[in-house]
Scaffold this active site. Structure first.
Site, mmCIF file in Angstrom:
data_model
loop_
_atom_site.group_PDB
_atom_site.id
_atom_site.type_symbol
_atom_site.label_atom_id
_atom_site.label_comp_id
_atom_site.label_asym_id
_atom_site.label_seq_id
_atom_site.Cartn_x
_atom_site.Cartn_y
_atom_site.Cartn_z
ATOM 1 N N TYR A 142 0.817 -1.210 0.000
ATOM 2 C CA TYR A 142 0.000 0.000 0.000
ATOM 3 C C TYR A 142 0.856 1.268 0.000
ATOM 4 C CZ TYR A 142 -4.708 -1.880 0.785
ATOM 5 O OH TYR A 142 -5.921 -2.485 0.653
ATOM 6 N N LYS A 193 3.183 -15.203 1.840
ATOM 7 C CA LYS A 193 3.495 -16.047 0.682
ATOM 8 C C LYS A 193 5.006 -16.254 0.637
ATOM 9 C CE LYS A 193 1.352 -17.111 -2.669
ATOM 10 N NZ LYS A 193 0.908 -18.482 -3.066
ATOM 11 N N ASP A 226 -2.830 -18.007 0.478
ATOM 12 C CA ASP A 226 -3.864 -18.611 -0.376
ATOM 13 C C ASP A 226 -4.491 -19.814 0.322
ATOM 14 O OD1 ASP A 226 -1.438 -19.981 -0.609
ATOM 15 O OD2 ASP A 226 -1.729 -20.471 -2.734
ATOM 16 N N ASP A 250 -6.319 -7.165 3.846
ATOM 17 C CA ASP A 250 -7.476 -6.535 3.195
ATOM 18 C C ASP A 250 -8.383 -7.616 2.602
ATOM 19 O OD1 ASP A 250 -9.024 -4.391 2.134
ATOM 20 O OD2 ASP A 250 -8.051 -4.685 0.197
ATOM 21 N N ASP A 254 -12.155 -9.279 4.312
ATOM 22 C CA ASP A 254 -13.445 -9.253 3.618
ATOM 23 C C ASP A 254 -14.036 -10.655 3.550
ATOM 24 O OD1 ASP A 254 -13.451 -6.535 3.127
ATOM 25 O OD2 ASP A 254 -13.973 -6.752 1.002
HETATM 26 C C1 IPM Z 1 -10.430 -1.446 3.842
HETATM 27 C C2 IPM Z 1 -10.687 -0.792 2.526
HETATM 28 C C3 IPM Z 1 -9.563 0.189 2.243
HETATM 29 C C4 IPM Z 1 -8.302 -0.619 2.078
HETATM 30 C C5 IPM Z 1 -9.789 1.128 1.076
HETATM 31 C C6 IPM Z 1 -11.074 1.909 1.199
HETATM 32 C C7 IPM Z 1 -8.623 2.070 0.892
HETATM 33 O O1 IPM Z 1 -10.845 -1.744 1.539
HETATM 34 O O2 IPM Z 1 -10.299 -0.727 4.845
HETATM 35 O O3 IPM Z 1 -10.388 -2.676 3.889
HETATM 36 O O4 IPM Z 1 -8.009 -1.143 0.984
HETATM 37 O O5 IPM Z 1 -7.564 -0.743 3.055
HETATM 38 MG MG MG Z 2 -10.914 -3.741 2.293
#
Ligand code: IPM
Ligand code: MG
Length: 369
Positions: A142, A193, A226, A250, A254
């Site tokens: 990032y 990884k 993975d 990230d 999710d």
């Molecule tokens: C998160 C989001 C952010 C990230 C975005 C909005 C920059 O996806 O907080 O998970 O990628 O970190």
């Molecule tokens: Mg995210």
């Protein structure tokens, strides 16, 4: 002693709607628990861009550095998709994370009993699930340099990002994962990884070093990210704390979020080093985004944002019992069948708006006294 201070950055899309419910909860603590917070508000993301031409002003940044905790709603929206990268709403959030040095991002994935059938996985796979993903938040691909889009001098272009981690960056986030594990199931699984990336090899070695030298009592395992993704959906209850880098974190968070049925349920805490008053630098935000498709319609689920405030009570203000009170109030309204639109599964429930959900949680808080 001065009241603890909170800066609210509601942001874009559904951010202001869900934050309105959090403000009710904060007010409740002042009125009913004698816990008064000094609350101020400011702009972030697209709303800051609209007002100032940047997604986060220097003044707002300075205010964020000065408070005990920042509560953030969400940033972004289609209106801002075409903006130059440097002023996109997301850059405001990334600047906060970077300049406050919030290296440890706690993303719990907990499955509320009342919602177990709502997951896309089978009930027995998710019921009772309680895992914590610790995502490194201030480094890795990032932020690594070099980065950019360049001419390749052959008529084409090349896009470059750099995955970069130092010993100390890995060790400090590993420590926060081990500390958390000691207060939970005492297990850490580190994901990278190392089979294809040197930064992954370093990650694995440094996490192991912290374990061997400082936390030998905690059970540590390593997994390729993975395979970790696969195990997360196969049998998530094998995990307690997962520690991983910025990008894998990230993705994996999710994925873990969806195990619980709805992104609208999951809070997060981003923590840095302790300030002079002993409290960690801290920003709390729901894992979900700005959901522009449902913004302004009273459909958003305020629970993730409310649970983010509960995390603030626990991690910034050392009010673990009050945090539990909020979490139990949420559990109660879900058990009562109240459902915002995102939680409306085949089994039905009582449909409620964003603000009705907030009011129900307030009523449950009243009942807890
Ligand atoms: C998160 C989001 C952010 C990230 C975005 C909005 C920059 O996806 O907080 O998970 O990628 O970190
Ligand atoms: Mg995210």
């Amino acid at each position: 002693m001065a009241n603890p201070s909170i800066l609210i950055l509601a942001g874009d899309g559904i951010g202001p709607e869900v934050m309105a419910e959090v403000k009710k909860i904060i007010g409740w603590f002042g009125a009913r628990r004698g816990l008064t917070f000094d609350v101020s508000e400011d702009l972030v993301g697209g709303s800051a861009y609209d007002a100032h031409g940047v997604p986060l002003t220097d003044e707002t940044m300075a205010r964020a550095q000065a408070v005990d905790a920042v509560l953030l709603g969400a940033v972004g929206g289609p209106k801002y998709d075409k903006l130059d990268f440097s002023v996109k709403p997301e850059r405001g959030l990334l600047r906060l994370r970077k300049e406050m040095d919030l290296f440890s991002n706690l993303r719990p994935a907990q499955c509320f009993d009342a919602l177990a059938d709502f997951s896309s996985l089978k009930r027995d796979v998710v019921a009772g699930l309680d895992i914590m993903i610790v995502r490194e938040l201030t480094s890795g691909v990032y932020f690594g340099e070099p980065r950019g889009i360049f001419d390749d001098n052959e008529g084409g272009r090349v896009g470059i990002n750099t995955q970069r981690y130092t010993t100390e960056e890995i060790r400090r986030v590993a420590r926060s994962a081990f500390e958390l594990a000691r207060r939970r199931g005492n297990k850490v699984c580190s994901m990278e990884k190392a089979n294809v990336m040197e930064s992954g090899i370093l990650w694995r070695e440094e996490v192991q070093w912290v374990h061997d030298n400082e936390y030998p009592d905690v059970e540590l395992s390593h997994m390729y990210a993975d395979a970790g993704a696969m195990q997360l959906v196969r049998w998530p209850k094998q995990f307690d704390v997962i520690v991983t880098d910025n990008l894998f974190g990230d993705l994996l968070s999710d994925c873990a979020a969806m195990l619980t049925g709805s992104l609208g349920m999951l809070p997060s805490a981003s923590l840095g080093a302790p300030m002079a008053n002993g409290r960690p630098k801290a920003l709390y935000e729901p894992v979900h985004g700005s959901a522009p498709d449902i913004a302004g319609q009273g459909k958003a689920n305020p629970i993730a944002c409310i649970l983010s405030f509960a995390m603030a009570l626990r991690y910034s203000f050392d009010l673990g019992d009050e945090a539990t009170r909020v979490e139990q109030a949420v559990e109660k309204v879900l058990a009562d069948g109240l459902r915002t639109a995102d939680l409306m599964g085949p089994e039905g429930g009582k449909p409620v708006s964003t603000s009705a959900m907030g009011d129900a949680i307030l009523a449950a808080l009243d009942a807890s006294l």
